[in-house]
Design an enzyme around this catalytic site. Sequence first.
Site, PDB file in Angstrom:
ATOM      1  CB  ILE A  30       8.609  -3.880  -1.120  1.00  0.00           C
ATOM      2  CG1 ILE A  30       9.993  -3.345  -0.749  1.00  0.00           C
ATOM      3  CG2 ILE A  30       7.498  -3.149  -0.359  1.00  0.00           C
ATOM      4  CD1 ILE A  30      10.372  -3.544   0.688  1.00  0.00           C
ATOM      5  CB  CYS A  31       4.199  -5.580  -1.715  1.00  0.00           C
ATOM      6  SG  CYS A  31       2.428  -5.828  -1.938  1.00  0.00           S
TER       7      CYS A  31
END
Length: 329
Positions: free
Chosen positions: A107-108
Amino acid sequence: MEPREHHVGFLVFDGMKMLDLSGPAEVFSEAGRFGARYRLSIVSAGGKPVCSSIGLRVPVDADAGDAPAFDTLLVVGGDRLPASPVDPTLAAAARNLASRAGRVASICTGAFVLAAAGLLDGRRATTHWQHTALLARVCPTARVEPDAIFVRDGTTYTSAGVTAGIDLALALVEADHGPDLTRGVARSLVVYMQRSGGQSQFSASLQGPAPQTPVLRLVQDAVQADPTADHSLGALAARVRVSPRHLTRMFRDELDTTPMKYVELIRFDRAKALLDAGHNATEAAALSGFPSYESLRRAFARHLGLSPTRYRQRFTTTGAGSRTSPRGA
């Protein structure tokens, strides 16, 4: 027949983004209300609780070294990852867990953990739009896609900025259980099952470093001061007293673009700001230097995959999506 339980593991660390954990976790949890069976576990390198970016303490279920094999491994992100090297212990934990997982996702800025672990070598990938250029530098064999909300390369997934983790989790649920169940989850959480456009619609086009060459800074200042003026190649070159060919070479060597593309980006950013301020698309085109609405529309299609009107509907205000209760209700 009842679906098989699917074990999802989250690898966390001090400074992690809370939404990188809670957003996808809510998607998997909500899927349980529609018949899916996800079991969630949180692990850290060393097995100790971690402190999130907002100061909340996050307990963990196990040391990453003692964790079972996960069906899905999710590596969260954090603000410190792009600015400093990834802790070798964290990278080793990700590498070990990934070797035993059915699929791996970040994520990210969790993509930087995957990169440090060697898990993005030769793969397509993405991360938050502010850090895609850096990811490409630290992992030169990866094919970084700056505009993607999330990218799948085989069993490896990477996603853009924080809320893109929700998009990614929905995609994983859809891969496991199909679109009908996933559509119910998305509706329940009041999110798009698949949002249109890439992450560039949330970014500022000119976030890169300012030109270092004095001539190029003069060009930038002139265009920003009056984007509606004549900024043709010949006019710009005459303004800074160099030949058009030399100006083009300077832009290519320092900024890896052309003068005309650079002018368009400045005008495009001005148009976005005008739309954000409440101007309609025709006004934004005129005030930002585009010769017509159609030329503005083409620029938006190139850079965002959206029309100016659609952009304005999405980003100018939250008021249209709110409801005010009558007094006393």
